[in-house]
Design a protein around this motif. Sequence first.
Motif, short mmCIF file in Angstrom:
data_model
loop_
_atom_site.label_atom_id
_atom_site.label_comp_id
_atom_site.label_asym_id
_atom_site.label_seq_id
_atom_site.Cartn_x
_atom_site.Cartn_y
_atom_site.Cartn_z
N VAL A 1 -12.89 12.91 7.95
CA VAL A 1 -11.57 12.61 7.38
C VAL A 1 -10.61 12.19 8.48
N VAL A 2 -10.60 12.90 9.60
CA VAL A 2 -9.68 12.57 10.69
C VAL A 2 -10.04 11.23 11.30
N ILE A 3 -11.32 10.95 11.45
CA ILE A 3 -11.73 9.65 11.98
C ILE A 3 -11.23 8.53 11.07
N TRP A 4 -11.36 8.72 9.76
CA TRP A 4 -10.82 7.73 8.82
C TRP A 4 -9.31 7.58 9.01
N GLU A 5 -8.61 8.69 9.12
CA GLU A 5 -7.16 8.65 9.25
C GLU A 5 -6.75 7.96 10.55
N LEU A 6 -7.43 8.26 11.65
CA LEU A 6 -7.11 7.62 12.92
C LEU A 6 -7.42 6.12 12.88
N SER A 7 -8.33 5.72 12.00
CA SER A 7 -8.68 4.31 11.84
C SER A 7 -7.66 3.56 11.00
N GLY A 8 -6.73 4.28 10.41
CA GLY A 8 -5.69 3.65 9.61
C GLY A 8 -6.07 3.42 8.16
N THR A 9 -7.03 4.16 7.65
CA THR A 9 -7.43 4.01 6.26
C THR A 9 -6.38 4.61 5.35
N GLY A 10 -6.48 4.34 4.07
CA GLY A 10 -5.45 4.69 3.10
C GLY A 10 -5.34 6.16 2.76
N ASP A 11 -4.15 6.50 2.23
CA ASP A 11 -3.86 7.87 1.83
C ASP A 11 -4.73 8.33 0.67
N ARG A 12 -5.06 7.42 -0.27
CA ARG A 12 -5.86 7.80 -1.43
C ARG A 12 -7.24 8.30 -1.01
N ARG A 13 -7.85 7.60 -0.06
CA ARG A 13 -9.17 8.00 0.43
C ARG A 13 -9.10 9.36 1.12
N GLN A 14 -8.07 9.55 1.95
CA GLN A 14 -7.89 10.82 2.64
C GLN A 14 -7.65 11.94 1.65
#
Length: 197
Positions: free
Chosen positions: A62-75
């Motif tokens: 989840v953090v890797i996705w967030e650091l990559s700039g992915t969307g809030d919905r996915r997080q």
Amino acid sequence: MTAGLPDNRGALLRRGFALEGVTLGWNVVGVGVLVMAALSARSVALAGFGLDSLIEIGASTVVIWELSGTGDRRQSTALRTIGLAFLMLAVYLAIQSTAVLIADYHPRHSLLGIAWTGSTALVMFALAAGKDKTGRQLANPVLRAEGRVTFVDGLLAVAVLVGLVLNAALGWWWADPVAGYVILIYGVKEGAGALRH
């Protein structure tokens, strides 16, 4: 550059990715080690800690996705999934620890479990400090929050380690399921927190 953010944002993001990569790798290896140790010793605490490692793999992702700039919905979806996984872990530990105590079941000693949980505690405390520092420098609350989860993972490793050592050194077999209850409490707290997001 956004006001208040450091000029070295790229380097800090790479450090954040590296910290999460080490956490992810450690926990992937840990699942295998803990499965072997738990089966060999028939330890509820080691099994619970292994399941916790699976959840930590999800949290790092989840953090890797967030650091990559992915969307809030996915997080948000991932956080709910992690929350439910923590609650399922708590249910498993409640049933298994209680059954072990009622049945007066004595787990075996586990030198592998002792070595792994001791090493894990040291590694998780170091990673937690790095995540907190990097998260502060990036003004990234997700990385800082995951750093707190990593710190608690280190504390859980210490709880399991104490249970294993007490069982091995003093024959206090009940320390293993009691350590399972410690993880259960953590699982409920983290699961509820993740679901609130």
